[in-house]
Design an enzyme around this catalytic site. Structure first.
Site, PDB file in Angstrom:
ATOM      1  N   ASP A  33     -12.448   4.797  25.384  1.00 61.17           N
ATOM      2  CA  ASP A  33     -12.910   4.420  24.043  1.00 61.17           C
ATOM      3  C   ASP A  33     -12.658   2.924  23.837  1.00 61.17           C
ATOM      4  O   ASP A  33     -11.621   2.390  24.214  1.00 61.17           O
ATOM      5  CB  ASP A  33     -12.164   5.242  22.983  1.00 61.17           C
ATOM      6  N   ILE A  34     -13.626   2.255  23.223  1.00 60.82           N
ATOM      7  CA  ILE A  34     -13.533   0.802  23.028  1.00 60.82           C
ATOM      8  C   ILE A  34     -12.470   0.451  21.987  1.00 60.82           C
ATOM      9  O   ILE A  34     -11.994  -0.688  21.939  1.00 60.82           O
ATOM     10  CB  ILE A  34     -14.926   0.252  22.617  1.00 60.82           C
ATOM     11  N   GLU A  99     -19.260   9.284  13.986  1.00 56.80           N
ATOM     12  CA  GLU A  99     -19.947   7.996  13.867  1.00 56.80           C
ATOM     13  C   GLU A  99     -21.107   7.868  14.842  1.00 56.80           C
ATOM     14  O   GLU A  99     -22.121   7.236  14.526  1.00 56.80           O
ATOM     15  CB  GLU A  99     -18.956   6.847  14.118  1.00 56.80           C
ATOM     16  N   VAL A 100     -20.941   8.403  16.042  1.00 56.51           N
ATOM     17  CA  VAL A 100     -21.987   8.246  17.064  1.00 56.51           C
ATOM     18  C   VAL A 100     -22.705   9.586  17.231  1.00 56.51           C
ATOM     19  O   VAL A 100     -22.071  10.600  17.567  1.00 56.51           O
ATOM     20  CB  VAL A 100     -21.385   7.785  18.408  1.00 56.51           C
ATOM     21  N   HIS A 104     -19.655  13.982  21.778  1.00 56.91           N
ATOM     22  CA  HIS A 104     -18.567  13.416  22.582  1.00 56.91           C
ATOM     23  C   HIS A 104     -17.273  14.130  22.251  1.00 56.91           C
ATOM     24  O   HIS A 104     -17.017  14.469  21.110  1.00 56.91           O
ATOM     25  CB  HIS A 104     -18.415  11.914  22.368  1.00 56.91           C
ATOM     26  N   HIS A 106     -13.265  13.521  22.399  1.00 57.44           N
ATOM     27  CA  HIS A 106     -12.183  12.556  22.564  1.00 57.44           C
ATOM     28  C   HIS A 106     -11.046  13.260  23.306  1.00 57.44           C
ATOM     29  O   HIS A 106     -10.642  14.362  22.920  1.00 57.44           O
ATOM     30  CB  HIS A 106     -11.632  12.114  21.207  1.00 57.44           C
TER      31      HIS A 106
HETATM   32  P1  5GP Z   1     -16.647   9.510  16.384  1.00 59.27           P
HETATM   33  O1  5GP Z   1     -16.105   8.957  15.094  1.00 59.27           O
HETATM   34  O2  5GP Z   1     -18.161   9.521  16.389  1.00 59.27           O
HETATM   35  O3  5GP Z   1     -16.043  10.829  16.746  1.00 59.27           O
HETATM   36  O4  5GP Z   1     -16.170   8.534  17.523  1.00 59.27           O
HETATM   37  C1  5GP Z   1     -16.958   7.519  18.070  1.00 59.27           C
HETATM   38  C2  5GP Z   1     -16.068   6.748  19.023  1.00 59.27           C
HETATM   39  O5  5GP Z   1     -16.891   5.915  19.807  1.00 59.27           O
HETATM   40  C3  5GP Z   1     -15.059   5.838  18.305  1.00 59.27           C
HETATM   41  O6  5GP Z   1     -13.739   6.213  18.706  1.00 59.27           O
HETATM   42  C4  5GP Z   1     -15.442   4.444  18.787  1.00 59.27           C
HETATM   43  O7  5GP Z   1     -14.327   3.595  18.999  1.00 59.27           O
HETATM   44  C5  5GP Z   1     -16.201   4.719  20.062  1.00 59.27           C
HETATM   45  N1  5GP Z   1     -17.218   3.715  20.405  1.00 59.27           N
HETATM   46  C6  5GP Z   1     -18.159   3.212  19.573  1.00 59.27           C
HETATM   47  N2  5GP Z   1     -18.936   2.320  20.230  1.00 59.27           N
HETATM   48  C7  5GP Z   1     -18.466   2.277  21.507  1.00 59.27           C
HETATM   49  C8  5GP Z   1     -18.876   1.528  22.659  1.00 59.27           C
HETATM   50  O8  5GP Z   1     -19.816   0.729  22.668  1.00 59.27           O
HETATM   51  N3  5GP Z   1     -18.163   1.745  23.805  1.00 59.27           N
HETATM   52  C9  5GP Z   1     -17.104   2.620  23.851  1.00 59.27           C
HETATM   53  N4  5GP Z   1     -16.476   2.753  25.024  1.00 59.27           N
HETATM   54  N5  5GP Z   1     -16.702   3.339  22.782  1.00 59.27           N
HETATM   55  C10 5GP Z   1     -17.378   3.152  21.610  1.00 59.27           C
END
Ligand code: 5GP
Length: 119
Positions: A33-34, A99-100, A104, A106
């Site tokens: 994760d970034i 968010e994405v 996914h 984690h």
């Molecule tokens: P969500 O809130 O959708 O469960 O988590 C999305 C995750 O994607 C976040 O933890 C965020 O830091 C990670 N993320 C967003 N953009 C990128 C990216 O460009 N590269 C990587 N490696 N992680 C990302």
């Protein structure tokens, strides 16, 4: 919700954005994760267009479902997390603050993670 081909994980799968790869097979890609929220914070995504766990669980083939979940477990094994343990989170939809819009999981570990939810 229709799948958005421009989401950031679709771009990573197409190689348009780099990632720090941990594991890859025919079904899944795992990368750091970034914005790590723990000493170990890895994301595992299926190599297919599914918005969320809701979409994936309803619509993915049996082979992809099995292959993806094996890849999640294999990633944790490669990271050496089985002894001390790890947490899996798959945020789905707005209540969970997804968010994405590409499924996914984690994988979080590397320290005692505390209570499951912030209050
Ligand atoms: P969500 O809130 O959708 O469960 O988590 C999305 C995750 O994607 C976040 O933890 C965020 O830091 C990670 N993320 C967003 N953009 C990128 C990216 O460009 N590269 C990587 N490696 N992680 C990302």
């Amino acid at each position: 919700m229709a799948y958005d081909q421009n989401n950031v994980f679709a771009k990573i799968l197409r190689g348009e954005i780099p990632c720090d790869k941990i594991y890859e097979d025919d079904f899944a890609l795992a990368f750091n994760d970034i914005n790590a929220q723990a000493p170990v914070h890895v994301l595992v995504i299926p190599k297919a267009d599914y918005v969320s766990m809701a979409d994936f669980s309803a619509n993915a083939s049996a082979d992809l479902l099995a292959g993806f979940f094996r890849a999640v477990g294999e990633t944790a094994r490669i990271l050496g997390l089985e002894g001390d343990g790890y947490r899996l989170i798959a945020n789905t939809g707005s209540n969970a603050h997804q968010e994405v819009p590409h499924l996914h999981f984690h994988i979080l570990s590397g320290k005692k993670l505390g209570p499951m939810l912030s209050r």
